[in-house]
Scaffold this active site. Structure first.
Site, mmCIF file in Angstrom:
data_model
loop_
_atom_site.group_PDB
_atom_site.id
_atom_site.type_symbol
_atom_site.label_atom_id
_atom_site.label_comp_id
_atom_site.label_asym_id
_atom_site.label_seq_id
_atom_site.Cartn_x
_atom_site.Cartn_y
_atom_site.Cartn_z
ATOM 1 N N SER A 1 0.869 -1.180 0.000
ATOM 2 C CA SER A 1 0.000 0.000 0.000
ATOM 3 C C SER A 1 0.907 1.232 0.000
ATOM 4 O O SER A 1 1.821 1.331 0.806
ATOM 5 C CB SER A 1 -0.870 -0.051 1.256
ATOM 6 O OG SER A 1 -1.632 1.116 1.382
ATOM 7 N N LYS B 1 -1.291 -0.863 -4.187
ATOM 8 C CA LYS B 1 -2.503 -0.103 -3.829
ATOM 9 C C LYS B 1 -2.098 1.351 -3.637
ATOM 10 O O LYS B 1 -1.207 1.637 -2.835
ATOM 11 C CB LYS B 1 -3.068 -0.696 -2.539
ATOM 12 C CG LYS B 1 -4.135 0.129 -1.847
ATOM 13 C CD LYS B 1 -4.888 -0.742 -0.844
ATOM 14 C CE LYS B 1 -4.914 -0.124 0.536
ATOM 15 N NZ LYS B 1 -5.585 -1.008 1.520
ATOM 16 N N LYS C 1 -3.102 5.081 -2.397
ATOM 17 C CA LYS C 1 -4.063 5.880 -1.640
ATOM 18 C C LYS C 1 -4.454 7.058 -2.519
ATOM 19 O O LYS C 1 -3.580 7.668 -3.164
ATOM 20 C CB LYS C 1 -3.406 6.372 -0.350
ATOM 21 C CG LYS C 1 -3.100 5.257 0.644
ATOM 22 C CD LYS C 1 -4.375 4.715 1.249
ATOM 23 C CE LYS C 1 -4.088 3.737 2.372
ATOM 24 N NZ LYS C 1 -5.306 3.232 3.001
ATOM 25 N N ASP D 1 -7.333 3.123 -2.905
ATOM 26 C CA ASP D 1 -8.048 3.149 -1.617
ATOM 27 C C ASP D 1 -8.289 4.599 -1.234
ATOM 28 O O ASP D 1 -7.335 5.372 -1.088
ATOM 29 C CB ASP D 1 -7.202 2.443 -0.549
ATOM 30 C CG ASP D 1 -7.912 2.335 0.797
ATOM 31 O OD1 ASP D 1 -9.058 2.819 0.923
ATOM 32 O OD2 ASP D 1 -7.308 1.757 1.726
ATOM 33 N N GLU E 1 -11.192 0.774 -3.256
ATOM 34 C CA GLU E 1 -11.496 0.483 -1.852
ATOM 35 C C GLU E 1 -12.127 1.695 -1.166
ATOM 36 O O GLU E 1 -11.599 2.807 -1.257
ATOM 37 C CB GLU E 1 -10.187 0.076 -1.163
ATOM 38 C CG GLU E 1 -10.345 -0.474 0.244
ATOM 39 C CD GLU E 1 -9.010 -1.009 0.791
ATOM 40 O OE1 GLU E 1 -8.210 -1.588 0.018
ATOM 41 O OE2 GLU E 1 -8.759 -0.832 1.998
ATOM 42 N N ASP F 1 -13.829 -1.712 3.292
ATOM 43 C CA ASP F 1 -12.859 -1.892 4.376
ATOM 44 C C ASP F 1 -13.485 -1.387 5.677
ATOM 45 O O ASP F 1 -14.023 -2.179 6.462
ATOM 46 C CB ASP F 1 -11.568 -1.127 4.010
ATOM 47 C CG ASP F 1 -10.549 -1.032 5.131
ATOM 48 O OD1 ASP F 1 -10.823 -1.488 6.240
ATOM 49 O OD2 ASP F 1 -9.455 -0.469 4.909
ATOM 50 N N LYS G 1 -9.684 -7.423 7.707
ATOM 51 C CA LYS G 1 -8.619 -7.202 8.695
ATOM 52 C C LYS G 1 -9.089 -7.892 9.963
ATOM 53 O O LYS G 1 -10.167 -7.567 10.470
ATOM 54 C CB LYS G 1 -8.404 -5.712 8.961
ATOM 55 C CG LYS G 1 -7.926 -4.931 7.742
ATOM 56 C CD LYS G 1 -7.694 -3.462 8.061
ATOM 57 C CE LYS G 1 -7.322 -2.702 6.792
ATOM 58 N NZ LYS G 1 -7.179 -1.249 7.027
ATOM 59 N N GLY H 1 -4.191 -4.699 6.114
ATOM 60 C CA GLY H 1 -3.228 -4.509 7.202
ATOM 61 C C GLY H 1 -3.472 -3.224 7.965
ATOM 62 O O GLY H 1 -4.264 -2.372 7.554
#
Ligand code: OSB
Ligand code: MG
Length: 369
Positions: free
Chosen positions: A136, A162, A164, A189, A214, A239, A263, A291
């Site tokens: 990420s 991934k 952000k 995400d 996400e 998430d 998670k 995570g």
């Protein structure tokens, strides 16, 4: 088994580089390592993972410590625990506070496996010895820095990236990454940064061949996510709003997503997480392991759990050195050819480095029989 001691280390590890998301910037990760000891002297390890600010979800490390000490630990120490699945039932009288629950529940799973001299993964069906992993990447407004960073992770073998994103930082970074890495398994995400008014804008993300988007909308929203999923080709992944199996059932029945970022701490522990993967399998939802910047204890737990064959999509389970200079284990977790080996020892399979724990944290007994 009976719990005779509970101890903790309150630790702060500096991040190698600050991590920026749509809601803030993290330079250091605070967490507690929980050690539960049974009547025979076996020890189980758990990690308390919430952030210091209530900006990802509402739980914080301070609220989790209070809930653990005032409400969860008193339930544990007066009970004979036959199986770790008993713990989530025992904790049902305490509403919410999944991360506090998970820190203790996962420590008891580790303890139980160690008592029985088995690896934790022995309690899961269909596992493998190493797992594919992803990374990420925080917001980098300097796009050449972003492409260099991603390039470095690809060189280290990470199999999925991934990014952000947030309003004003979405199409350009994707354009830059896709231009340079047209085939890279890629996703984004948003950590709840968009609103329903952004649907026309978000539809442009379909052009980038993303594995998923996400959590674009609010952490308690299912309806707007469902509307976006109807209008966009790319899969939506949830998430923040998945705290239990019930939330997965709701998301599935409303069509809010096609994928779940699971998670363990966000759903209260291993027992609930196992129910969720069964549900996802039955309903053909793509489930993968997320995570929380875990240190070695939470990371080893994630590796054990992600060893289950259902986790084909690479998780946010990087090596220790992706976030930290030093870990609190005697052996840091390493990546090799895009995969991480699942520790083989009993329980979660790792040993704590007391030296590192005391270098970065403080020790406190919290219950002694
Ligand atoms: O949204 O998945 C998230 C980190 C902290 C809080 C929330 C998230 C993340 C990540 C990185 O994306 C997860 C990790 O690599 O540990
Ligand atoms: Mg997320």
């Amino acid at each position: 088994m009976k719990i005779h001691r509970i101890d903790r280390y309150c630790v702060r590890l500096p991040l190698r580089t600050p991590f920026e998301t749509s809601y803030g910037r993290l330079t250091e990760k605070a967490f507690d390592i929980i050690i539960v000891t049974d009547e025979l002297g076996n020890q189980g390890f758990g990690e308390l993972v919430p952030f210091e600010q209530p900006d990802y979800i509402e739980e914080t490390i301070d609220t989790a410590r209070i809930i653990s000490q005032k409400h969860l630990i008193p339930l544990l120490i007066h009970t004979n625990i036959c199986h770790p699945n008993d713990v989530s039932a025992l904790f049902e009288v305490v509403k919410g506070n999944q991360m506090a629950k998970s820190s203790l529940e996962t420590a008891i799973w580790d303890l139980y496996a160690k008592r029985n001299k088995k690896s934790l993964k022995a309690y899961f069906k269909e596992t493998r010895a190493q797992i594919p992993v992803g990374v990420s990447v925080g917001i980098q407004t300097d796009l050449s820095k972003l492409t260099d960073l991603v390039n470095g992770y690809i060189d280290q073998g990470y199999q999925r990236v991934k990014l952000k994103i947030r309003p004003g930082y979405d199409l350009e970074p994707l354009e830059a990454i896709r231009h340079k890495f047209p085939e890279l398994p890629l996703m984004v995400d948003a950590n709840s940064a968009y609103t329903i008014a952004d649907i026309p804008h978000l539809k442009q993300l379909d052009a980038y061949n993303l594995a998923m988007i996400e959590q674009p909308f609010a952490a308690n929203d299912f309806l707007e996510h469902a509307q976006l999923q109807r209008e966009i080709k790319t899969s939506i992944c949830l998430d923040e709003n998945i705290r239990s199996l019930k939330d997965c059932e709701l998301a599935f029945s409303l069509g809010s997503c096609r994928s779940i970022n699971l998670k363990i701490p966000r759903v209260g522990g291993i027992s609930e997480a196992l129910k969720i993967i069964d549900f996802c399998k039955e309903k053909d939802l793509l489930v993968w392991l997320g995570g929380m910047f875990e240190s070695g204890v939470g990371r080893a737990l994630n590796l054990q759990f992600a060893s289950q064959n259902i986790f084909t999509f690479p998780g946010d389970i990087s090596a220790s050195d992706r976030y930290y200079y030093e870990d609190i284990l005697t052996e840091p977790i390493k990546i090799q050819n895009g995969e991480i080996q699942v520790p083989d020892g009993i329980g979660i399979g790792v040993t704590l480095s007391e030296e590192m724990l005391l270098k970065y944290g403080i020790y406190e007994p919290i219950f002694v029989k």
